[in-house]
Design a protein around this motif. Structure first.
Motif, short mmCIF file in Angstrom:
data_model
loop_
_atom_site.label_atom_id
_atom_site.label_comp_id
_atom_site.label_asym_id
_atom_site.label_seq_id
_atom_site.Cartn_x
_atom_site.Cartn_y
_atom_site.Cartn_z
N ALA A 679 -62.19 -16.75 -24.86
CA ALA A 679 -61.59 -17.61 -23.83
C ALA A 679 -62.49 -18.78 -23.50
N CYS A 680 -63.81 -18.55 -23.53
CA CYS A 680 -64.74 -19.66 -23.28
C CYS A 680 -64.72 -20.65 -24.43
N VAL A 681 -64.70 -20.15 -25.66
CA VAL A 681 -64.59 -21.04 -26.84
C VAL A 681 -63.33 -21.88 -26.73
N GLY A 682 -62.25 -21.25 -26.23
CA GLY A 682 -60.99 -21.95 -26.10
C GLY A 682 -61.05 -23.14 -25.17
N LYS A 683 -61.94 -23.13 -24.22
CA LYS A 683 -62.08 -24.26 -23.30
C LYS A 683 -62.64 -25.49 -24.02
N PHE A 684 -63.30 -25.29 -25.16
CA PHE A 684 -63.87 -26.39 -25.92
C PHE A 684 -62.99 -26.84 -27.08
N GLY A 688 -56.26 -27.70 -24.92
CA GLY A 688 -55.40 -28.87 -24.93
C GLY A 688 -55.51 -29.73 -23.70
N SER A 689 -56.46 -29.49 -22.83
CA SER A 689 -56.59 -30.27 -21.60
C SER A 689 -57.37 -31.56 -21.86
N GLY A 693 -62.42 -32.44 -24.66
CA GLY A 693 -63.37 -33.29 -25.38
C GLY A 693 -64.62 -33.55 -24.57
N ALA A 694 -64.47 -33.73 -23.27
CA ALA A 694 -65.62 -34.00 -22.41
C ALA A 694 -66.57 -32.81 -22.38
N ARG A 695 -66.05 -31.61 -22.48
CA ARG A 695 -66.91 -30.43 -22.45
C ARG A 695 -67.85 -30.42 -23.65
#
Length: 813
Positions: A679-684, A688-689, A693-695
């Motif tokens: 789930a954390c990998v998914g944030k990067f 789709g948010s 990219g900013a992360r």
């Protein structure tokens, strides 16, 4: 199963059901009959037992049980009826029959009180019957229930407060007033028994319907309540009287304060020992409730000045070696102790009574010696070691007066030299811990002593120190020098002594006995101080501190958390929990009965802004981050997912950008551990948010900050992240900062750990499958990757790095 086998099994089940019915275990009987019905639904014996059980369960047999008990006085039958009445609500008809039967009994029966109280507490129809009877003849009904017993009377006392059983508000209000008047009349009646029962009812009415009964309160009513504060009365009656007094003063406001003042002055003016004892006792009890009014009475010209001469005269008039009134002196001492709440009163006591108080501390009588020492401790900001020594002796005596002595130590232990003296006396420490476990009245005093002993001085920033100095100069004062006995080294040593005295198990025990927010706040303060030293934490965890802190939090969740006190308890409990969890293996503490998720939920709020402070204290934030990072090491993906839900927003919105190096470092270390979650990998790479990219940009930038530990944590997070092909693609796409250059710069870092993580990232980039890996190799070559790797290998002796580097060169040369 054969026919014979089925029959035998049914017989066994029927026997079980019969035994269960006889033992009033109706649920067990039902389970047995349910199985029997499944085996043979047409069995006549099974149907017969079901009918009997349903009849009994419906309550129709209760009336017969009651009638048989009244006739035969057979206790076994009465106990059966009592158990049924406590277990369930009866049908209306049965309840009405039962209450009529019970209220018509005139003889005394052992179970009659319990039967009446239980019937009324669970059956509305029975309560309505009593409502009608009370409305028709309040006095007769009141006397019947009062004489029957405590359970019956308590049941009656709730009926005027039960909106559901009254036909009109006017009738209910009349009943409430009638009940209040009858209680007061009984209280006034000479020689009445069970006054605590009456006082409890008075206090309840004043608490729940003050507007209805306040107008009834006059000088006679207040006199009857205040007279029950007499120290010669039982402790149970006095405690109820204090509650009633508090509520009556709250309800009657200025009128009540005037009536109270008249009561005290009139009683004191009579100058008889009995009236003085009542006046002193009442004033002592009421002082904390209305301190301004009581202090004014205490400071009336001549009262304090003549108090000691009058008491000494009482001594001289007594027989040789005995006082004329032991209670008079005790009540006076309790009044002096209570009056210490007020500064002007303290000054008057010190001026006119201190010599007499010191003489009393030399006497052998424990009660007066303890009270006198307590007052001396309160009136002096710098109570001498002599007073403390006497208090310690009384604590060790473990007599009833030890409670006052412990309260006295709570005052003297504010002084650093006294703190040192207490912890150096192992016998006193042992007795204080024992009292904390075993003496509920002494709990608050014990907790205060331990809180004082373990309290660290607040850590002030340079700006705060300058402001403190400026305020002192503005008030024409010299800045107060800190006592060396209160420096961190001395406090830590005292904390060790407290911990060695087994304070944590005692705190666990006392917390089960008290629901007082003030006491819980002290428990949490002590644990927070003890947990400051890293060496203390494993011992605290072994002795149950983690479970206790989580239980306190759970208890707060069931109450109003909007108060400042509750908020402070919650934050301090979470902070203490964080400190302990930093230094222990969480797998040794948490289990299915004590889940780690509860700790995550407790720690997460510490990361947000504390609205109760003007300047944010970052220490709880930092230590909470460390604890969460430790919890994220548990092999339980649900813990990682819970942390992502609760703390991720705070991390990426604020903490990763913190100007405080330690907070930023701890935040990146937490992200590194969270990267084990898909789930954390998914944030990067997958949510789709717009922030996705900013992360990646932020993580790459953090690999190049000045702090080595932060670079190391960011590199570790990136190494785990780039194990995913989609993440490698994101790195290759980054232009600001350049993703490939950031990885190559990590490979050339002067720190071996950062360098190792850089090589791991580079390996993930060039070894990615298909077109992603091909692109990665091309970009690494274009950006001078071969030369960068060669230079990095020349500067390392790490075999793992060298092995990875050699493999890389084969691909990028």
């Amino acid at each position: 199963m054969s026919a014979d086998g089925t029959s035998d099994r049914i017989d066994t089940l029927l026997a079980t059901a019969d035994a269960a019915i006889k033992a009033d275990e109706l649920q067990k009987a039902a389970e047995a009959l349910r199985e029997a019905s499944h085996l043979d639904s047409e069995n006549a014996k099974v149907k017969e037992r079901w009918a009997a059980l349903q009849k009994l369960d419906a309550g129709s047999d209760v009336f017969e049980l009651l009638r048989n008990y009244i006739t035969t006085q057979n206790e076994e039958g009465g106990q059966k009826a009592l158990k049924l009445l406590k277990a369930k609500q009866l049908p209306s008809k049965d309840a009405l029959q039962a209450v009529e039967l019970l209220l018509d009994i005139t003889k005394s029966l052992p179970l009659l009180d319990g039967l009446t109280g239980s019937l009324l507490s669970r059956n509305v129809e029975a309560r309505k019957f009593v409502t009608s009877r009370f409305a028709d003849n309040a006095t007769e009904t009141f006397e019947l229930f009062f004489e029957r017993g405590e359970e019956s009377f308590n049941a009656l006392a709730t009926i005027p407060l039960d909106n559901a059983v009254w036909a009109s508000t006017d009738q209910q209000t009349t009943a409430q007033k009638d009940l209040f008047r009858l209680c007061v009349a009984t209280l006034i009646e000479a020689g009445a028994d069970h006054l605590e029962r009456i006082m409890r009812c008075i206090a309840r009415l004043l608490s729940l319907v003050p507007a209805v009964v306040a107008d009834i309160v006059d000088d006679e009513v207040l006199d009857s309540i205040l007279s029950c504060l007499d120290l010669r009365m039982s402790a149970s009656l006095r405690s109820q009287a204090i509650l009633a007094t508090s509520k009556v003063l709250e309800a009657t406001k200025e009128r009540g304060e005037e009536l109270f003042s008249n009561f005290i002055t009139e009683r004191a003016a009579k100058q008889t020992n009995n009236d003085l004892i009542i006046a002193f006792s009442a004033a002592a009890a009421v002082f904390p409730i209305i301190p301004a009014v009581t202090a004014k009475l205490f400071l009336i010209d001549g009262f304090v000045q003549q108090l000691v001469p009058n008491l000494e005269r009482n001594w001289e008039e007594g027989a040789a070696g005995k006082r004329k009134s032991h209670s008079l002196e005790t009540s006076a001492l309790e009044l002096l102790s209570a009056a210490c709440l007020d500064k002007a009163c303290r000054e008057a006591i010190e001026r006119y009574c201190s010599h007499w108080l010191r003489n009393l501390t030399e006497e052998r009588e424990g009660t007066h010696k303890a009270l006198a020492a307590l007052v001396l401790a309160k009136i002096s900001a710098d109570a001498g070691e002599e007073v403390t020594s006497k208090l310690e002796q009384l604590v060790l005596a473990a007599d009833p007066e030890a409670d006052q002595a412990i309260e006295g130590l709570a005052y003297t232990s504010l002084q650093p030299k006294i703190k040192e003296e207490i912890v150096s006396n192992s016998s006193v420490m042992k007795q204080l811990v024992k009292s904390l476990r075993e003496r509920p009245p002494a709990v608050f005093g014990c907790l205060t002593v331990f809180a004082n002993i373990t309290a660290y001085l607040p850590s002030l920033s340079e700006e705060q120190k300058k402001m403190s100095q400026l305020k002192a100069y503005a008030n024409s004062e010299q800045p107060t020098a800190e006592d060396p006995l209160d420096d961190d080294a001395h406090v830590t040593k005292r904390c060790r002594a407290v911990l060695d005295a087994d304070i944590v198990p005692a705190l666990v025990a006392c917390s089960k006995q008290t629901a007082s927010p003030t006491s819980l706040a002290l428990v949490v303060r002590i644990l927070l101080a003890l947990a400051r030293e890293q060496k203390h934490r494993s011992t605290m965890a072994q002795q149950g501190a983690v479970k206790l802190l989580l239980q306190i939090r759970d208890r707060l969740n069931k109450t109003d958390k909007s108060t400042a006190e509750a908020s402070a308890i919650e934050r301090n409990a979470a902070h203490a929990l964080a400190r302990i969890l930093i230094s222990i293996n969480p797998s040794h503490v948490f289990s299915t009965t004590l889940p780690a998720s509860s700790a995550v939920s407790a720690l997460a709020p510490l990361l947000s802004q504390d609205n109760d402070t003007s300047q944010r204290n970052l220490l709880p934030v930092f230590e909470s981050l460390l604890a969460l990072t430790n919890l994220a090491s548990l092999p339980d993906p649900s813990i990682l997912d819970l942390q992502l839900r609760l703390v991720w927003s705070e991390l990426e919105d604020h903490l990763l950008f913190s100007p405080n190096t330690l907070v930023q470092r701890a935040s990146v270390e937490l992200v590194c551990n969270l990267m084990a979650s898909a789930a954390c990998v998914g944030k990067f790479v997958g949510d789709g948010s717009k922030r996705e990219g900013a992360r990646m940009q932020i993580l790459l930038a953090l690999t190049d900050v000045e702090d080595m530990a932060t670079r190391r944590a960011a590199g570790g997070a990136l190494a785990m992240l780039t194990e995913w092909d989609a993440a490698v693609e994101k790195v290759l796409e980054q232009q600001s900062p350049d993703g490939v250059k950031a990885v190559l710069k990590m490979c050339g870092d002067t720190n071996e750990e950062v360098k190792h993580r850089g090589f791991a990232c580079l390996a993930n980039v060039v070894n990615a499958p298909d077109k992603i890996g091909e692109r990665g190799v091309r970009l690494v070559k274009e950006k001078g990757g071969a030369d960068a790797v060669k230079e990095a290998l020349k500067a390392t002796k790490n075999r793992d790095v060298m092995q990875i580097g050699v493999e890389m060169l084969k691909k990028i040369m």
